[in-house]
Write a protein that holds these residues in place. Structure first.
Motif, mmCIF file in Angstrom:
data_model
loop_
_atom_site.group_PDB
_atom_site.id
_atom_site.type_symbol
_atom_site.label_atom_id
_atom_site.label_comp_id
_atom_site.label_asym_id
_atom_site.label_seq_id
_atom_site.Cartn_x
_atom_site.Cartn_y
_atom_site.Cartn_z
ATOM 1 N N PHE A 49 0.828 -1.210 0.000
ATOM 2 C CA PHE A 49 0.000 0.000 0.000
ATOM 3 C C PHE A 49 0.863 1.261 0.000
ATOM 4 N N THR A 50 0.508 2.217 -0.849
ATOM 5 C CA THR A 50 1.226 3.492 -0.886
ATOM 6 C C THR A 50 0.252 4.659 -1.045
ATOM 7 N N VAL A 51 0.662 5.815 -0.562
ATOM 8 C CA VAL A 51 -0.087 7.053 -0.733
ATOM 9 C C VAL A 51 0.922 8.161 -1.008
ATOM 10 N N ALA A 52 0.643 9.008 -1.990
ATOM 11 C CA ALA A 52 1.569 10.071 -2.359
ATOM 12 C C ALA A 52 1.534 11.199 -1.336
ATOM 13 N N VAL A 53 2.668 11.892 -1.208
ATOM 14 C CA VAL A 53 2.719 13.072 -0.344
ATOM 15 C C VAL A 53 2.737 14.323 -1.216
ATOM 16 N N PRO A 54 2.126 15.391 -0.756
ATOM 17 C CA PRO A 54 2.128 16.638 -1.526
ATOM 18 C C PRO A 54 3.402 17.422 -1.256
ATOM 19 N N SER A 55 4.012 17.955 -2.285
ATOM 20 C CA SER A 55 5.241 18.730 -2.096
ATOM 21 C C SER A 55 5.009 19.890 -1.143
ATOM 22 N N TRP A 56 3.843 20.523 -1.255
ATOM 23 C CA TRP A 56 3.541 21.688 -0.411
ATOM 24 C C TRP A 56 3.282 21.295 1.043
ATOM 25 N N GLY A 57 3.013 20.013 1.281
ATOM 26 C CA GLY A 57 2.702 19.563 2.628
ATOM 27 C C GLY A 57 3.886 19.566 3.574
ATOM 28 N N VAL A 58 5.120 19.578 3.048
ATOM 29 C CA VAL A 58 6.286 19.562 3.931
ATOM 30 C C VAL A 58 6.668 20.960 4.403
ATOM 31 N N GLY A 59 5.950 21.967 3.907
ATOM 32 C CA GLY A 59 6.158 23.327 4.394
ATOM 33 C C GLY A 59 5.119 23.680 5.443
ATOM 34 N N THR A 60 5.288 24.810 6.092
ATOM 35 C CA THR A 60 4.340 25.258 7.107
ATOM 36 C C THR A 60 3.200 26.014 6.447
ATOM 37 N N GLY A 61 1.982 25.589 6.715
ATOM 38 C CA GLY A 61 0.824 26.264 6.156
ATOM 39 C C GLY A 61 0.394 27.430 7.025
ATOM 40 N N GLY A 62 -0.853 27.813 6.880
ATOM 41 C CA GLY A 62 -1.357 28.951 7.653
ATOM 42 C C GLY A 62 -2.851 29.076 7.465
ATOM 43 N N THR A 63 -3.395 30.186 7.884
ATOM 44 C CA THR A 63 -4.809 30.473 7.711
ATOM 45 C C THR A 63 -4.935 31.814 7.003
ATOM 46 N N ARG A 64 -6.155 32.286 6.849
ATOM 47 C CA ARG A 64 -6.338 33.606 6.233
ATOM 48 C C ARG A 64 -5.860 34.716 7.160
ATOM 49 N N PHE A 65 -5.549 34.365 8.404
ATOM 50 C CA PHE A 65 -5.190 35.395 9.375
ATOM 51 C C PHE A 65 -3.692 35.457 9.662
ATOM 52 N N GLN A 88 9.433 8.891 3.365
ATOM 53 C CA GLN A 88 9.403 7.588 2.720
ATOM 54 C C GLN A 88 10.331 6.590 3.412
ATOM 55 N N LEU A 89 11.520 7.034 3.773
ATOM 56 C CA LEU A 89 12.475 6.134 4.424
ATOM 57 C C LEU A 89 11.898 5.538 5.700
ATOM 58 N N LEU A 90 11.257 6.362 6.509
ATOM 59 C CA LEU A 90 10.778 5.904 7.803
ATOM 60 C C LEU A 90 9.410 5.225 7.728
ATOM 61 N N SER A 91 8.557 5.661 6.826
ATOM 62 C CA SER A 91 7.199 5.096 6.741
ATOM 63 C C SER A 91 7.086 3.965 5.731
ATOM 64 N N GLN A 92 7.912 4.008 4.680
ATOM 65 C CA GLN A 92 7.878 3.018 3.601
ATOM 66 C C GLN A 92 6.484 2.880 2.977
ATOM 67 N N ALA A 93 5.757 3.990 2.926
ATOM 68 C CA ALA A 93 4.429 3.958 2.322
ATOM 69 C C ALA A 93 4.187 5.153 1.410
ATOM 70 N N THR A 94 5.236 5.973 1.193
ATOM 71 C CA THR A 94 5.048 7.228 0.448
ATOM 72 C C THR A 94 6.137 7.428 -0.607
ATOM 73 N N PRO A 95 6.255 6.555 -1.597
ATOM 74 C CA PRO A 95 7.330 6.691 -2.583
ATOM 75 C C PRO A 95 7.056 7.712 -3.684
ATOM 76 N N ALA A 96 5.849 8.271 -3.706
ATOM 77 C CA ALA A 96 5.494 9.230 -4.756
ATOM 78 C C ALA A 96 5.257 10.619 -4.175
ATOM 79 N N VAL A 97 5.599 11.636 -4.976
ATOM 80 C CA VAL A 97 5.424 13.036 -4.579
ATOM 81 C C VAL A 97 4.583 13.734 -5.638
ATOM 82 N N SER A 98 3.602 14.498 -5.189
ATOM 83 C CA SER A 98 2.738 15.244 -6.096
ATOM 84 C C SER A 98 3.178 16.707 -6.101
ATOM 85 N N LEU A 99 3.452 17.239 -7.285
ATOM 86 C CA LEU A 99 3.958 18.605 -7.416
ATOM 87 C C LEU A 99 2.847 19.595 -7.732
#
Length: 430
Positions: A49-65, A88-99
């Motif tokens: 089983f694998t699930v892709a990670v979003p490239s933007w997800g490794v940064g800090t998000g925020g709100t409208r405020f 990916q190294l630690l979870s072994q379930a995320t070999p794909a990245v979505s840009l």
């Protein structure tokens, strides 16, 4: 293969827990065996089983405020891939990245592809961006993009999507995800029929530019930034657009893009029944589109969604939807949150494999609601953590990804190498 976490640390960390995990796994195997379930068969599926990670997800998000920058957040796509490689190294379930383009546009696509490959990573669906204006852009998306009343704006948005496809081809991607924030904030502001017609015409033009082995995924969202009406606001509009566009145009379900208490698992079934369920963006929400960590609010809903997906796969083993996490991390370390979420999605998948489908079908056919829901709860309430832990151990990951990550000191190290800039966000989201 390049690794940013010391292998000796990883092995030492696992060695301290392996005996306990093996004991728990064997105990669970004995319990499942009494029900006629072979745990090793479930383990093999968990490992696949694998699930892709979003490239933007490794940064800090925020709100409208506000946005509060995180320590050592990535400043470019290469540093994002560094962080994704740790996940990916630690979870072994995320070999794909979505840009997300243009946030992640590389100067040299071949260089980026090779950089990803050194970590054993590849690229999942590409995401276009016509919901915000970019520097040097001639036309503004303030009042829409693919649905704008001005043809020049629509053509600009179409050209951007086609450009994203061409870039994706060079990176090895096989799909384009399209989400637009087009809509209106006041009654009467937008002609509903005309805006949807513009969307269909625009999407068909982009679709016709796709390579033969690509899919197009249409993402819907009930509101924001358009608060009165949104052009592609629900699964019905998404389905209609996908059906009108072509066979390889499919609907994408983001778990946070629905009104509270919507029966998302039934939407999954409906779209699949008519061949238009293309994929998922996994996250969780409490009040609206919160983009919280997957499984952090309603893990039972996540399980029910996978219950439907497992049923679909039982009928069509070739079915392979796109799976991706789509979260915004405001107060946690993004790497920790993404590893946690990947495990929660994998957990829901594994539990869905344990549903006694023969018994469930019988309860459904004989109209026995008590036992039907009890058969689902029996699988959901089972602690499958030993299976997840053993899957990571067998594939070279960490039995406990978060604690191993913290012990590695990775965040402190990149904080020194990546000086903070409070005026920028590594997530690509302001």
């Amino acid at each position: 293969m390049k690794q940013l976490i010391d292998q000796n640390l990883l092995q030492e960390h696992n060695a301290k827990q392996e005996a306990a995990v093996t004991s728990d796994y064997n105990a669970l195997a004995e319990k499942l065996d009494r029900s006629g379930v072979r745990i090793d068969t479930i383990l093999e599926q968990a490992k696949q089983f694998t699930v892709a990670v979003p490239s933007w997800g490794v940064g800090t998000g925020g709100t409208r405020f506000a946005r509060f920058p995180g320590k050592g957040e990535p400043r470019n796509i290469f540093e994002k891939l560094d962080d994704c490689s740790v996940i990916q190294l630690l979870s072994q379930a995320t070999p794909a990245v979505s840009l997300h383009i243009p946030w992640d546009r590389p100067k040299d696509p071949n260089e980026l592809r090779q950089y990803a490959e050194q970590y054993g990573l590849h690229f999942d669906a590409m995401n276009s961006n016509t919901f915000q204006d970019q520097i040097g852009q001639e036309e503004s998306y303030k009042f829409g993009s693919l649905t704008h009343t001005n043809k020049a704006v629509r053509e600009q948005a179409i050209a951007h999507n086609i450009d994203v496809v061409e870039l994706g081809q060079k990176l090895g991607s096989k799909a384009l995800t399209v989400w637009v924030g087009d809509g209106s904030n006041f009654p009467g502001q937008q002609h509903f029929k005309n805006s949807f017609s513009h969307y269909l015409d625009s999407i068909k033009t982009v679709y016709n530019s796709l390579p033969d082995d690509w899919n197009m995924l249409l993402e819907h969202k009930i509101f924001e930034p358009a608060f009165y009406s949104t052009v592609i606001q629900d699964w019905g509009s998404s389905y209609l657009a996908a059906k009108e566009t072509g066979e390889r145009c499919l609907s994408l379900v983001d778990l946070g893009h629905h009104a509270p208490n919507v029966n998302i698992e039934m939407i999954v079934s409906r779209l699949a029944q008519f061949g238009k369920l293309g994929g998922f963006h996994f996250n969780d929400s409490k009040y609206g589109d919160d983009d919280l960590d997957s499984g952090s609010i309603n893990p039972y809903q996540l399980f029910l969604i996978f219950n439907e997906l497992t049923d679909i796969r039982a009928q069509d083993p070739s079915y392979r939807p796109f799976y991706m996490l789509d979260q915004s991390h405001n107060v946690t370390d993004p790497i920790e949150s993404l590893m946690y979420s990947a495990a929660e999605v994998q957990r829901a998948f594994v539990k869905s494999l344990l549903v006694d489908r023969q018994a469930l079908t019988q309860y459904q056919e004989t109209n026995d609601p008590m036992m039907a829901q009890a058969s689902l709860k029996q699988a959901y309430n089972l602690d499958v953590e030993p299976i997840l832990q053993m899957a990571r151990l067998h594939t070279g990951g960490a039995i406990d990804p978060v604690s191993c990550y913290r012990a590695s000191g990775y965040r402190a190290a990149v904080a020194k190498a990546r000086p903070a800039d409070p005026n920028k966000t590594g997530s690509g989201i302001v």
